[in-house]
Scaffold this motif. Structure first.
Motif, PDB file in Angstrom:
ATOM      1  N   SER A   7       0.873  -1.177   0.000  1.00  0.00           N
ATOM      2  CA  SER A   7       0.000   0.000   0.000  1.00  0.00           C
ATOM      3  C   SER A   7       0.908   1.224   0.000  1.00  0.00           C
ATOM      4  N   ILE A  33      -4.508  -1.242  -2.611  1.00  0.00           N
ATOM      5  CA  ILE A  33      -5.562  -0.242  -2.396  1.00  0.00           C
ATOM      6  C   ILE A  33      -6.255   0.080  -3.723  1.00  0.00           C
ATOM      7  N   LYS A  88      -6.422  -3.080   3.848  1.00  0.00           N
ATOM      8  CA  LYS A  88      -5.453  -2.572   4.818  1.00  0.00           C
ATOM      9  C   LYS A  88      -5.256  -3.517   6.005  1.00  0.00           C
TER      10      LYS A  88
END
Length: 122
Positions: A7, A33, A88
């Motif tokens: 990410s 993401i 995440k």
């Protein structure tokens, strides 16, 4: 070839890219993401991870803590859905050797060097 799942805000991912660049190691970036993982990609990561879900999901992730989720009690289809919705929660970076089908999770320079060397031996 290595594929690095990352990410953009992850400092460990940035260190991994610097390490690979300094050592002239080719890799493919996969931003989790902007390019959410597919169910098949998640299954592949789980198959490669020695301890499965516990290896790739961070129990310290904000989403996990806020929603008081016990990952170990979830059935796999729910785990896949959770990762696709909230990427995440994955530990980062996740490095996969696409040839030897081995995995390295997180940034630790010594562990990455061992991971890379072990793939040369295959």
């Amino acid at each position: 070839m290595k594929k690095i799942y990352f990410s953009p805000s992850c400092s460990s991912s940035k260190k991994t890219f610097q390490f690979f660049d300094q050592h002239n190691i080719g890799y493919i970036k996969h931003n989790i993401i902007t390019e959410p993982l597919t169910e098949n990609e998640i299954k592949m990561l789980l198959q490669l991870a020695p301890n499965g879900v516990n290896d790739i999901i961070s129990s310290k992730a904000k989403f996990i803590r806020v929603h008081n989720i016990n990952i170990e009690k979830l059935r796999l289809p729910k785990v896949y859905q959770l990762i696709m919705i909230e990427p995440k929660i994955l530990k980062r970076p996740i490095i996969v050797d696409l040839v030897s089908k081995k995995i390295q999770i997180g940034y630790n320079e010594d562990e990455i060097e061992i991971f890379l060397r072990s793939n040369l031996d295959d």
